[in-house]
Design an enzyme around this catalytic site. Structure first.
Site, mmCIF file in Angstrom:
data_model
loop_
_atom_site.group_PDB
_atom_site.id
_atom_site.type_symbol
_atom_site.label_atom_id
_atom_site.label_comp_id
_atom_site.label_asym_id
_atom_site.label_seq_id
_atom_site.Cartn_x
_atom_site.Cartn_y
_atom_site.Cartn_z
ATOM 1 N N ASN A 7 0.877 -1.168 0.000
ATOM 2 C CA ASN A 7 0.000 0.000 0.000
ATOM 3 C C ASN A 7 0.917 1.221 0.000
ATOM 4 O OD1 ASN A 7 -1.455 2.306 0.847
ATOM 5 N ND2 ASN A 7 -3.053 1.026 1.726
ATOM 6 N N GLU A 34 -3.912 1.862 -2.913
ATOM 7 C CA GLU A 34 -3.984 3.310 -2.681
ATOM 8 C C GLU A 34 -3.063 4.078 -3.625
ATOM 9 O OE1 GLU A 34 -5.508 5.258 0.867
ATOM 10 O OE2 GLU A 34 -4.402 3.758 1.997
ATOM 11 N N ASP A 146 -3.846 -5.128 1.069
ATOM 12 C CA ASP A 146 -4.138 -4.476 2.337
ATOM 13 C C ASP A 146 -5.522 -4.928 2.744
ATOM 14 O OD1 ASP A 146 -4.797 -2.856 4.419
ATOM 15 O OD2 ASP A 146 -4.411 -0.964 3.383
ATOM 16 N N ASN A 148 -6.793 -4.640 5.790
ATOM 17 C CA ASN A 148 -7.329 -3.811 6.876
ATOM 18 C C ASN A 148 -7.915 -4.646 8.001
ATOM 19 O OD1 ASN A 148 -6.785 -0.991 6.578
ATOM 20 N ND2 ASN A 148 -8.072 -0.961 4.761
ATOM 21 N N ASP A 217 -1.505 -6.213 6.266
ATOM 22 C CA ASP A 217 -1.223 -6.505 4.849
ATOM 23 C C ASP A 217 -0.768 -7.958 4.765
ATOM 24 O OD1 ASP A 217 -1.125 -3.572 3.512
ATOM 25 O OD2 ASP A 217 -0.285 -3.508 5.545
ATOM 26 N N ASP A 246 2.725 4.757 4.994
ATOM 27 C CA ASP A 246 2.526 4.244 6.359
ATOM 28 C C ASP A 246 2.497 2.714 6.391
ATOM 29 O OD1 ASP A 246 0.139 4.561 4.940
ATOM 30 O OD2 ASP A 246 -1.007 5.320 6.644
ATOM 31 N N HIS A 247 2.516 2.068 5.208
ATOM 32 C CA HIS A 247 2.595 0.612 5.121
ATOM 33 C C HIS A 247 3.964 0.180 4.593
ATOM 34 C CE1 HIS A 247 -1.893 -0.228 5.206
ATOM 35 N NE2 HIS A 247 -1.876 1.071 4.970
#
Length: 259
Positions: A7, A34, A146, A148, A217, A246-247
């Site tokens: 991501n 994303e 991802d 989530n 993930d 951030d991933h």
DNA sequence: ATGGCTTGAGTGTCAAGA
């Protein structure tokens, strides 16, 4: 076959990191989430020049957006979960080297009980139903992305704090577990792993420096592929770069022809 | 409980992420 998922939280911003990482990690197939780019703005030339001439992108402005990059030709491409009406660009799939690869960006869900949460659960159920049929058609299936969802307490830096919250609620964990129930395994857990290994850390509160993260993930492999998984890990170093996503990426090495 | 960062939109400040 080395397969990766990342991501990137805006491909426009992260393209330099992606290109550097493709050059060093050299995965065969990469699924991105994303991207936040309409397809017309996808950096096809740069990706192609990096050694990935086969690209399947399904993007939109501002939010969501997924892509699949491959070194070798891809066939039977899909974008979106078939038979599931969805304006949000969250899934791509294609066959690469005899392996069916699906990359997904599961809805975040915002807050337990919200409309976004209901959409997340509907989305996961539609994914499960469709993947069960995909698996019947091609037993060599890998589903990455991802999700989530942190599947277990050991995937959360502070499971007591997170219990019942978005990403770690019983309903989400149950939905993830049902997904595995069609005949998929979490490649990361096929190996001994260091404690406190995560794939996402909040940008705020120095969460990465303090390793306050979640493992959301994942790379899921079918029973036919599981014996061929040689390694699976999370490339934490990318989270330490300047202006990081951030991933961090998750990478698996799979011998698709192992018995 | 809130805010704490980051991004894209668009040029104010907000929505969304997780």
């Amino acid at each position: 076959m080395k397969i990766a998922t990342w991501n990137v939280n805006s491909l426009a911003v992260r393209l330099p990191h992606l290109l550097d990482w493709l050059a060093t990690a050299a995965p065969d197939v990469v699924c991105l989430q994303e991207t936040k780019l309409e397809d017309a703005r996808f950096p096809l030339r740069e990706i192609r020049d990096a050694g990935y001439p086969h690209v399947l992108a399904s993007g939109q402005k501002t939010y969501n957006g997924v892509a699949l990059l491959a070194r070798t030709p891809i066939t039977d491409a899909v974008a979106g979960i078939p038979a599931f009406s969805d304006d949000q660009k969250r899934l791509v799939g294609a066959t690469v080297g005899g392996v069916r690869v699906v990359g997904c960006y599961v809805p975040n869900g915002q807050a337990v009980g919200s409309e976004a949460f209901a959409y997340k659960l509907r989305w996961l159920e539609a994914l499960r139903i469709w993947l069960a049929r995909e698996l019947a058609r091609n037993p060599r299936l890998v589903v990455v992305g991802d999700f989530n969802v942190a599947p277990e307490p050991r995937d959360v830096h502070d499971p007591v704090l997170w219990e019942g919250h978005i990403l770690f609620s019983p309903a989400e964990r149950e939905a993830f577990s049902r997904l595995l129930g069609i005949g998929l395994q979490d490649a990361f857990r096929l190996f001994d792993q260091p404690d406190q290994t995560f794939s996402w850390w909040d940008y705020r509160m120095n969460a990465f420096r303090r390793n306050r993260g979640l493992r959301i993930d994942h790379i899921l492999v079918s029973q036919a592929l599981a014996p061929g998984v040689r390694a699976c890990g999370i490339e934490r170093s990318l989270r330490a770069l300047e202006r990081p996503s951030d991933h961090a990426p998750v990478v698996a090495e799979i011998d698709a022809h192992a018995q």
